[in-house]
Design a protein around this motif. Structure first.
Motif, short mmCIF file in Angstrom:
data_model
loop_
_atom_site.label_atom_id
_atom_site.label_comp_id
_atom_site.label_asym_id
_atom_site.label_seq_id
_atom_site.Cartn_x
_atom_site.Cartn_y
_atom_site.Cartn_z
N ALA A 149 26.67 62.74 83.40
CA ALA A 149 26.50 63.47 82.14
C ALA A 149 25.15 64.19 82.10
O ALA A 149 25.06 65.33 81.64
CB ALA A 149 26.63 62.51 80.96
N VAL A 150 24.12 63.53 82.61
CA VAL A 150 22.79 64.15 82.59
C VAL A 150 22.76 65.35 83.55
O VAL A 150 22.18 66.39 83.23
CB VAL A 150 21.72 63.11 82.97
CG1 VAL A 150 20.37 63.79 83.20
CG2 VAL A 150 21.60 62.06 81.87
N ARG A 151 23.39 65.19 84.71
CA ARG A 151 23.43 66.33 85.64
C ARG A 151 24.16 67.50 85.01
O ARG A 151 23.74 68.66 85.16
CB ARG A 151 24.12 65.92 86.94
CG ARG A 151 23.30 64.96 87.81
CD ARG A 151 23.91 64.82 89.19
NE ARG A 151 23.24 63.79 89.97
CZ ARG A 151 23.64 62.53 90.03
NH1 ARG A 151 24.74 62.14 89.37
NH2 ARG A 151 22.96 61.66 90.74
N ASP A 152 25.26 67.19 84.34
CA ASP A 152 26.01 68.27 83.68
C ASP A 152 25.14 68.94 82.61
O ASP A 152 25.18 70.17 82.45
CB ASP A 152 27.29 67.72 83.05
CG ASP A 152 28.27 67.22 84.10
OD1 ASP A 152 28.12 67.63 85.28
OD2 ASP A 152 29.15 66.40 83.76
N ARG A 153 24.38 68.08 81.89
CA ARG A 153 23.53 68.66 80.84
C ARG A 153 22.40 69.51 81.43
O ARG A 153 22.08 70.57 80.91
CB ARG A 153 22.93 67.52 80.00
CG ARG A 153 22.19 68.05 78.77
CD ARG A 153 21.80 66.93 77.82
NE ARG A 153 20.90 65.97 78.41
CZ ARG A 153 21.18 64.72 78.67
NH1 ARG A 153 22.39 64.26 78.38
NH2 ARG A 153 20.29 63.91 79.20
N ILE A 154 21.87 69.03 82.57
CA ILE A 154 20.80 69.79 83.22
C ILE A 154 21.33 71.09 83.81
O ILE A 154 20.70 72.14 83.73
CB ILE A 154 20.13 68.93 84.32
CG1 ILE A 154 19.36 67.78 83.66
CG2 ILE A 154 19.19 69.76 85.17
CD1 ILE A 154 18.78 66.80 84.66
N SER A 155 22.50 71.02 84.37
CA SER A 155 23.09 72.23 84.97
C SER A 155 23.55 73.22 83.92
O SER A 155 23.93 74.34 84.24
CB SER A 155 24.29 71.85 85.87
OG SER A 155 25.31 71.21 85.08
N GLY A 156 23.49 72.81 82.64
CA GLY A 156 23.91 73.71 81.57
C GLY A 156 23.00 74.89 81.40
O GLY A 156 23.37 75.85 80.71
N GLY A 157 21.81 74.80 81.93
CA GLY A 157 20.90 75.94 81.84
C GLY A 157 19.48 75.52 81.54
O GLY A 157 19.24 74.50 80.89
N ALA A 158 18.55 76.32 82.02
CA ALA A 158 17.13 76.04 81.82
C ALA A 158 16.73 76.19 80.36
O ALA A 158 15.85 75.49 79.86
CB ALA A 158 16.29 76.95 82.69
N ALA A 159 17.39 77.13 79.65
CA ALA A 159 17.04 77.36 78.25
C ALA A 159 17.33 76.12 77.41
O ALA A 159 16.53 75.70 76.58
CB ALA A 159 17.81 78.57 77.71
N ALA A 160 18.50 75.52 77.65
CA ALA A 160 18.85 74.32 76.89
C ALA A 160 17.90 73.16 77.24
O ALA A 160 17.50 72.38 76.36
CB ALA A 160 20.30 73.93 77.19
N ALA A 161 17.53 73.07 78.55
CA ALA A 161 16.60 72.02 78.95
C ALA A 161 15.24 72.21 78.32
O ALA A 161 14.59 71.25 77.86
CB ALA A 161 16.49 71.99 80.48
N ALA A 162 14.77 73.47 78.28
CA ALA A 162 13.48 73.74 77.66
C ALA A 162 13.51 73.42 76.17
O ALA A 162 12.55 72.87 75.61
CB ALA A 162 13.08 75.20 77.90
N SER A 163 14.61 73.79 75.51
CA SER A 163 14.73 73.50 74.08
C SER A 163 14.74 72.00 73.82
O SER A 163 14.10 71.51 72.90
CB SER A 163 16.01 74.15 73.53
OG SER A 163 16.19 73.81 72.17
N SER A 164 15.48 71.26 74.67
CA SER A 164 15.50 69.80 74.53
C SER A 164 14.13 69.19 74.78
O SER A 164 13.71 68.25 74.08
CB SER A 164 16.53 69.22 75.50
OG SER A 164 16.53 67.80 75.42
#
Length: 459
Positions: free
Chosen positions: A244-259
């Motif tokens: 699940a974390v890999r999927d969340r990380i692969s969702g995009g850098a923008a989402a990771a930066a926002s998180s």
């Protein structure tokens, strides 16, 4: 009064008696000089203690030191004067024992600041060592108290890098992944312990001590199987969380930066508060250690210097005993002088005291006689006053009876005079009436006129 007499007076002498025993004035002056020296040492000791340990200014410390010296002088003089001569050496020792103990205590109090002043350079160096040791120990406690700071700082740095786009989030650093891995670690340890216990029971090295697949082994093996099932479930949960974390990380850098920025809004204030708290505690500790230069700290430093150093130990106690002996010297000198034959001064003092006692007894007897005489005089006066009062009472009663008799006689005389006068008046009227009736006609039985009855009193 000359200076020797002043010192003799401080040593317990009386000026008018010293004039008759000049040979003893020198001894008492020597005693007074020792008392003054002891008071001077006490003043210097108090001034050193106040400037070094308390931090007073020099003028204030000197004033307080002088007052302390005067107090010690008064106490020492009291100890010397209060010692009276007794028959025999040991009775004198028994009487002087409490004063010796008190003098020893005063000497110890006086000696400590002086010893600290003498060894001040060595003590200051040892205080620096003690301060460094204390700071190191406090630093260890501080690191234990704020052990979470390195982890928080690493996490904030990692999140800041992700928020800035400098690196992608790592699966291993995700909180959910770390929690799942901790659960796997715990389950693995439980399974290893249970499997080891089952194998030990199977081999006969623990438990029942009998090798083979018995009831104890089957029970231990069941526990190991359950632990293995828990371990497998934890591993499956870890794999799912990592996916699940890999999927969340692969969702995009923008989402990771926002998180990362969202997590930083709560994590950075926590880190700042912990850093500020650690800095405040560190400042308080350093301030406390810097101000820890009082009397107790210096005594502890002196004790550390004496520990394991024979010469330092001997010098330390030699100085303490020296100043204590200076304080004990007047009392010991008085003790030995009281054990020998009485001096001329002491004999004169005894004669004066005996004379004063005899004079006091004579005055007491005379005052008692005068009091008894005064009581007798007052008693006689009261008796005479009572006799006079009795005589005056008798005279007053006699006069009262005489006046009462005179009043009674006069009343009777007046009454008799009034009665006689009224009787004469009645007789006169009676004669007048009879005289008128003798000339008037008398009524007959056939209706003639009869004379009237005679006048009565008051008519």
């Amino acid at each position: 009064m000359t200076k020797p007499h002043i010192l003799a007076w401080l040593g317990g002498g009386q000026r008018h008696i010293l004039r008759e025993a000049p040979g003893d004035a020198t001894k008492l002056a020597s005693m007074g000089a020792v008392l003054v020296g002891t008071a001077a040492v006490a003043s210097a000791s108090a001034a050193f203690a106040l400037t070094t340990a308390v931090g007073l200014t020099t003028p204030a410390a000197v004033v307080v030191g002088i007052l302390w010296g005067l107090l010690i002088l008064a106490l020492d003089r009291m100890l010397v004067i209060s010692m009276s001569r007794r028959t025999g050496f040991w009775p004198n020792v028994a009487a002087a024992a409490p004063r010796l103990v008190l003098a020893l205590l005063i000497g110890a109090v006086i000696s400590v600041p002086l010893v600290l002043r003498i060894f001040q350079p060595e003590i200051n160096s040892e205080l620096q060592v003690m301060r460094s040791e204390s700071l190191i120990a406090n630093q260890k406690k501080l690191d234990e108290q704020f052990a979470d700071l390195p982890t928080l700082q690493a996490r904030v740095d990692e999140l800041q890098a992700v928020a800035d786009g400098r690196e992608q989030p790592n699966v291993s650093s995700d909180p959910d992944v770390r929690t799942a891995r901790d659960a796997v670690t715990t389950a693995q340890k439980s399974y290893d312990d249970a499997a080891a216990k089952a194998q030990c029971e199977l081999d006969g090295r623990c438990g029942t001590g009998r090798a083979g697949q018995g009831d104890a082994w089957r029970s231990a093996q069941t526990t190991a199987d359950r632990a293995l099932a828990t371990l497998n479930a934890a591993k499956a949960e870890l794999a799912a969380v990592e996916t699940a974390v890999r999927d969340r990380i692969s969702g995009g850098a923008a989402a990771a930066a926002s998180s990362a920025r969202a997590e930083l809004t709560t994590l950075r204030p926590t880190l700042d508060e912990r850093v500020a708290a650690r800095a405040q505690v560190l400042r308080d500790m350093e301030k406390g250690e810097k101000e820890n230069t009082g009397l107790l700290s210096r005594l502890e430093a002196l004790d550390r210097l004496s520990d394991g150093r024979p010469m330092m130990f001997l010098a330390h106690w030699a100085l303490i005993l020296l100043f204590a002996c200076i304080e004990l010297l007047p009392v010991i000198a008085k003790l030995f002088s009281s054990s020998g034959p009485p001096t001329l001064y002491e004999q004169l003092v005894q004669v004066q005291e005996n004379g004063a006692l005899a004079a006091s007894q004579v005055r007491s007897d005379r005052e008692r006689e005068l009091a008894e005489l005064e009581i007798d005089v007052r008693t006689e006066i009261e008796r005479h006053r009572a006799a006079i009062q009795v005589e005056a009472g008798k005279h007053a009663n006699a006069r009262l009876l005489s006046k009462q008799q005179e009043l009674a006689d006069r009343a009777i005389d007046v009454w008799a005079e009034v009665a006689k006068q009224r009787t004469d008046e009645e007789l006169a009227r009676w004669y007048a009436w009879h005289a008128r009736n003798d000339q008037s006609p008398v009524a007959s039985t056939n209706g003639s006129q009869l004379p009237a009855s005679p006048p009565t009193a008051g008519s």
